[in-house]
Scaffold this active site. Structure first.
Site, short mmCIF file in Angstrom:
data_model
loop_
_atom_site.label_atom_id
_atom_site.label_comp_id
_atom_site.label_asym_id
_atom_site.label_seq_id
_atom_site.Cartn_x
_atom_site.Cartn_y
_atom_site.Cartn_z
CG HIS A 120 -2.08 -1.00 1.14
ND1 HIS A 120 -2.81 -1.57 2.24
CD2 HIS A 120 -2.56 -1.90 0.06
CE1 HIS A 120 -3.60 -2.58 1.62
NE2 HIS A 120 -3.45 -2.91 0.54
CB CYS A 131 4.63 17.44 -12.75
SG CYS A 131 5.51 17.27 -11.46
CB CYS A 151 5.20 21.55 -10.93
SG CYS A 151 3.81 20.80 -10.56
CD GLU A 216 -10.66 -8.21 17.90
OE1 GLU A 216 -11.45 -7.55 16.56
OE2 GLU A 216 -10.90 -7.84 18.93
CB ALA A 232 1.88 -8.70 17.11
P1 OAD Z 1 -7.16 -2.94 10.48
O1 OAD Z 1 -7.28 -1.62 11.29
O2 OAD Z 1 -8.06 -3.42 9.64
O3 OAD Z 1 -6.92 -4.34 11.47
C1 OAD Z 1 -5.95 -4.20 12.36
C2 OAD Z 1 -5.94 -5.62 13.27
O4 OAD Z 1 -4.98 -5.70 13.94
C3 OAD Z 1 -7.36 -6.18 13.83
O5 OAD Z 1 -7.74 -7.39 13.11
C4 OAD Z 1 -6.78 -5.98 15.30
O6 OAD Z 1 -7.63 -7.17 15.86
C5 OAD Z 1 -5.48 -6.68 15.27
N1 OAD Z 1 -4.65 -6.15 16.12
C6 OAD Z 1 -4.84 -4.91 16.85
N2 OAD Z 1 -3.76 -4.82 18.01
C7 OAD Z 1 -2.96 -5.75 17.80
C8 OAD Z 1 -1.66 -6.58 18.56
N3 OAD Z 1 -1.31 -5.49 19.63
N4 OAD Z 1 -1.35 -7.67 18.26
C9 OAD Z 1 -1.80 -8.17 17.32
N5 OAD Z 1 -2.97 -7.89 16.44
C10 OAD Z 1 -3.51 -6.80 16.76
O7 OAD Z 1 -5.70 -2.86 9.83
P2 OAD Z 1 -5.22 -3.70 8.44
O8 OAD Z 1 -5.86 -5.17 8.46
O9 OAD Z 1 -3.79 -3.64 8.42
O10 OAD Z 1 -5.42 0.29 3.69
O11 OAD Z 1 -5.99 -2.81 7.47
C11 OAD Z 1 -5.96 -3.07 5.97
C12 OAD Z 1 -5.91 -1.90 5.30
O12 OAD Z 1 -7.14 -1.18 5.50
C13 OAD Z 1 -4.81 -0.91 5.42
O13 OAD Z 1 -3.72 -1.02 4.84
C14 OAD Z 1 -5.37 0.18 4.67
C15 OAD Z 1 -7.03 0.08 5.58
O14 OAD Z 1 -7.83 0.95 5.19
C16 OAD Z 1 -5.32 1.20 2.83
O15 OAD Z 1 -5.43 2.58 3.30
C17 OAD Z 1 -5.78 1.03 1.38
#
Ligand code: OAD
Length: 240
Positions: A120, A131, A151, A216, A232
C-alpha cells in the site's frame, strides 16, 4: 492458547526454509499507531474507506491531508516494537524470506527488515497530482496542507487508495512468495481488504502452513492451521 499447539507451530516455523509474512496495522498498534478498524482506530468518525479513496481526495483534499497529517504525526513519534524486531531476526535466520506489509508507516524499515514488499505504499512519500514527481517528506506536521509540488500543483500521499492498482510487480512478487512459502505468517490484519486478504488462503492452497497472530479472531481464523490470539509484540518473539 494450548501450549502444545504453540510449540507445534514454533517447531514448524523453525524447520521451514521458506517463509513469507503478511503484516497489517495490528503489528504497529503496540508502537502507539492507531489501527484502522476497532477501538481507537477511527479519526473524527470517518471510516478509512471514506478517506482513503481518489474520490475523497478529489472532493476534499484538505480533509484527506488532515487525516494523513494526523497519522504522520503519530508515526513520527513511534518506533519499532518487539514484533517488528522478531521479523528481522526471522529474515536473518531463513534462506528464503519475504515480508509483505499493508502498512505505510515504515516501522519494518526502521526495525531493520531488508526486503519489504509494501503493498500500500509509504506514508512519507508524496506524489504530484499534475507532473507525477515523487519525493520523500518526513515533516510532521506538514507546514502547508495540502502540500504543494515545486511545479505548483497539489501533492497527494504516495499510498495506494481503495479502488487503485497496487504498485506494478509488487502483488506478483507477493503471490510468488506466498505460493513458495512452507510457512506463511499473518500478523495483525483484519483480513478484510483485498487483494492482500487473498494471500493467506492462496498460500494455504499452495501447501503452506498458515499461522495467524491477532488480538482477536478474524475471517482467517477458521481457515488457518494455527490461530493464536494475543499481542503480536508478546507472541511473535516467542514463536520466532
Ligand atoms: P485493521 O485496522 O483493519 O486491522 C488491525 C488488526 O490488528 C485487527 O484485526 C486487530 O484485531 C489486530 N490487532 C490490533 N492490535 C494488535 C496487537 N497488538 N497484536 C496483534 N494484532 C492486533 O488494519 P489492516 O488489516 O492492516 O488500506 O487494514 C488493511 C488496510 O485497510 C490498510 O492497509 C489500509 C486500511 O484502510 C488502505 O489505506 C488502502
Amino acid at each position: 492458547m494450548p501450549d502444545a499447539e504453540f510449540e507445534k507451530a514454533r517447531r514448524r516455523l523453525a524447520s521451514a526454509a521458506s517463509v513469507a509474512v503478511l503484516t497489517g496495522a495490528g503489528i504497529s498498534a503496540e508502537s502507539g499507531i492507531p489501527t484502522f478498524r476497532g477501538a481507537g482506530g477511527l479519526w473524527k468518525n470517518f471510516r478509512p474507506e471514506e478517506l482513503a479513496t481518489p474520490e475523497a481526495f478529489a472532493r476534499n483534499p484538505r480533509l484527506v491531508w488532515e487525516w494523513y497529517d494526523w497519522r504522520r504525526q503519530a508515526i513520527a513519534k513511534a518506533g519499532p516494537n518487539p514484533a517488528h524486531r522478531g521479523l528481522v531476526q526471522l529474515e536473518q535466520a531463513k534462506p528464503r524470506f519475504t515480508l509483505i506489509t499493508q502498512n505505510v508507516d515504515g516501522l519494518h524499515d526502521a526495525a531493520g527488515s531488508r526486503r519489504i514488499l509494501k503493498l500500500h505504499g509509504d506514508i512519507w512519500h508524496l506524489r504530484c497530482t499534475a507532473c507525477g514527481a515523487d519525493w520523500i517528506d518526513r515533516r510532521a506536521p506538514l507546514d502547508t496542507i495540502p502540500p504543494l509540488c515545486a511545479c505548483g500543483a497539489q501533492a497527494r500521499p504516495g499510498v495506494v487508495w481503495f479502488g487503485e492498482m497496487l504498485p506494478p510487480g509488487i502483488l506478483d512478487e507477493a503471490q510468488r512468495a506466498a505460493a513458495a512459502a512452507q510457512v506463511f505468517l499473518v500478523i495483525g490484519t483484519s483480513a478484510l481488504v483485498y487483494p492482500a486478504a487473498a494471500l493467506a488462503p492462496y498460500a494455504r492452497r499452495s501447501g503452506a502452513t498458515v499461522i495467524e497472530i491477532n488480538l482477536e479472531p478474524t475471517p482467517f481464523s477458521d481457515i488457518v492451521d494455527f490461530a493464536f490470539h494475543g499481542k503480536a509484540g508478546d507472541l511473535l518473539p516467542k514463536l520466532v
